[in-house]
Design an enzyme around this catalytic site. Structure first.
Site, mmCIF file in Angstrom:
data_model
loop_
_atom_site.group_PDB
_atom_site.id
_atom_site.type_symbol
_atom_site.label_atom_id
_atom_site.label_comp_id
_atom_site.label_asym_id
_atom_site.label_seq_id
_atom_site.Cartn_x
_atom_site.Cartn_y
_atom_site.Cartn_z
ATOM 1 N N SER A 99 0.667 -1.167 0.542
ATOM 2 C CA SER A 99 0.374 -0.483 -0.172
ATOM 3 C C SER A 99 1.126 1.493 0.072
ATOM 4 O O SER A 99 1.883 1.501 -0.762
ATOM 5 C CB SER A 99 -0.912 0.636 0.981
ATOM 6 O OG SER A 99 -2.032 0.795 0.991
ATOM 7 N N ASP B 43 -9.575 -3.316 -5.941
ATOM 8 C CA ASP B 43 -8.675 -3.125 -5.350
ATOM 9 C C ASP B 43 -9.565 -1.348 -5.517
ATOM 10 O O ASP B 43 -9.239 -0.850 -6.343
ATOM 11 C CB ASP B 43 -7.035 -2.888 -5.088
ATOM 12 C CG ASP B 43 -6.860 -1.923 -3.704
ATOM 13 O OD1 ASP B 43 -7.224 -0.979 -2.710
ATOM 14 O OD2 ASP B 43 -5.197 -2.336 -4.337
ATOM 15 N N HIS C 10 -6.935 -5.734 -0.763
ATOM 16 C CA HIS C 10 -6.201 -4.795 -0.587
ATOM 17 C C HIS C 10 -5.039 -5.335 0.889
ATOM 18 O O HIS C 10 -4.591 -5.811 1.099
ATOM 19 C CB HIS C 10 -6.347 -3.638 -0.864
ATOM 20 C CG HIS C 10 -5.290 -2.279 -0.439
ATOM 21 N ND1 HIS C 10 -4.902 -2.022 -1.167
ATOM 22 C CD2 HIS C 10 -5.138 -1.863 0.725
ATOM 23 C CE1 HIS C 10 -3.788 -0.856 -0.746
ATOM 24 N NE2 HIS C 10 -3.904 -1.225 0.511
#
Length: 336
Positions: free
Chosen positions: A139, A271, A300
């Protein structure tokens, strides 16, 4: 596989002072201080995980342990918290080094660029210069990984895996449109709410609520997760999130192009932080790059329930690189 990983893989928890800020580091494998190891016995490579936001290391332990086992337990795997996202328990000693940077040297250490400098300072202080690195970003950890490649080309990073990368147009993503007003415009209200609601609770109550919540979600954890309900840490999570929405706008194509041979991108099909269109756009701009679209419908937040699948893929992608490192290791031992 999971049960053997839980029982046998050693994980050491440390709280260190990095840039003057308490920082949690979880170290997978028997190596706790790479400088103390005799050069002949010192591993040739470190796998370094940079978390998403929140930067709570404990949730990454099952992933680190799975990857450690799948890479034949040959190399240490370390996970570092973000600055301000972890506070040491009262009974835990905080380790310091003479080389630690002064906190004042890093402007806005809890912000996005400060977090980049925080990771750089850790690598320069706690990892031998000659040790090769594999960096795994998740991320916003992917954005930080790219910044490290740009700002510290001297670091011997041989591969960088960018998992569900939030590296562009974050506020325009489906989740970003919801998060931006909350994190940027209403963050002070969130601060006040967090402090008024959580600060009066005794630590035991917060710990109990955290444990019950994680058990209800069937989330594994081995180390303290009390920081989830610590107002100071939550305020820094919100602050970093707000900066992400404002600053993660344009993809850094220059850095990507300069280091493309080292990079593997992994995008999700569902996502809401980096939607499929972002994958299609980067694939169009870098057709020769190792840019992959998830075929397993992983979320995610893969670290919660799908860490084994992700660890298996990364171990497979790393096989050739690790074989070369092991060959060099055996060669140096034979020569000596």
């Amino acid at each position: 596989m999971d049960s053997s990983i839980k029982e046998e893989v050693p994980v050491h928890e440390e709280f260190i002072l990095c840039c003057g800020v308490e920082t949690q580091v979880l170290k997978c494998g028997p190596w706790t201080n790479l400088f103390n190891e005799q050069r002949a016995n010192r591993p040739k490579l470190l796998i370094f995980i940079i978390t998403g936001n929140p930067g709570f290391c404990s949730f990454y332990v099952p992933f680190a342990k799975a990857l450690y086992s799948l890479t034949n337990r040959r190399f240490p795997i370390w996970v570092i918290s973000h600055a301000g996202h972890a506070l040491a328990p009262k009974d835990k000693k905080i380790l310091t080094t003479s080389d630690d940077s002064n906190a004042q040297e890093i402007k806005d250490i809890y912000g996005l660029q400060g977090q980049v400098e925080h990771k750089l300072a850790f690598l320069r202080t706690h990892v031998p210069k000659e040790m090769k690195l594999v960096v795994i970003g998740h991320s916003i950890g992917c954005y930080i990984s790219l910044e490290i490649l740009k700002l510290a080309p001297e670091l011997p990073i041989i591969r960088s895996f960018l998992l569900f990368p939030t590296i562009e147009r974050l506020s325009e993503s489906p989740n970003g449109r919801i998060a931006t007003p909350l994190l940027c415009w209403l963050r002070y209200a969130l601060y006040v709410f967090g402090y008024l609601l959580l600060k009066p609770w005794p630590e035991k109550i917060r710990s109990l609520i955290t444990r019950i919540g994680l058990q209800m979600m069937n989330v594994q954890y081995e180390f303290s997760v009390l920081n989830i309900l610590e107002p100071f840490c939550l305020a820094n999570v919100v602050y970093l999130g707000g900066q992400e929405m404002m600053k993660v706008v344009e993809r850094d194509n220059e850095t990507i192009r300069a280091h493309l041979s080292k990079l593997t991108f992994y995008y999700g099909t569902m996502d809401a932080w980096c939607p499929r269109k972002y994958y299609e756009d980067i694939k169009k701009d870098f057709p020769e790059g190792d840019i992959r679209l998830c075929e397993k419908k992983l979320p995610h937040a893969f670290i919660i329930h799908f860490y084994g699948e992700m660890a298996g893929m990364i171990a497979d992608w790393l096989k050739d690189d690790l074989s070369k490192i092991e060959a060099l290791t055996h060669g140096s031992v034979t020569d000596s």
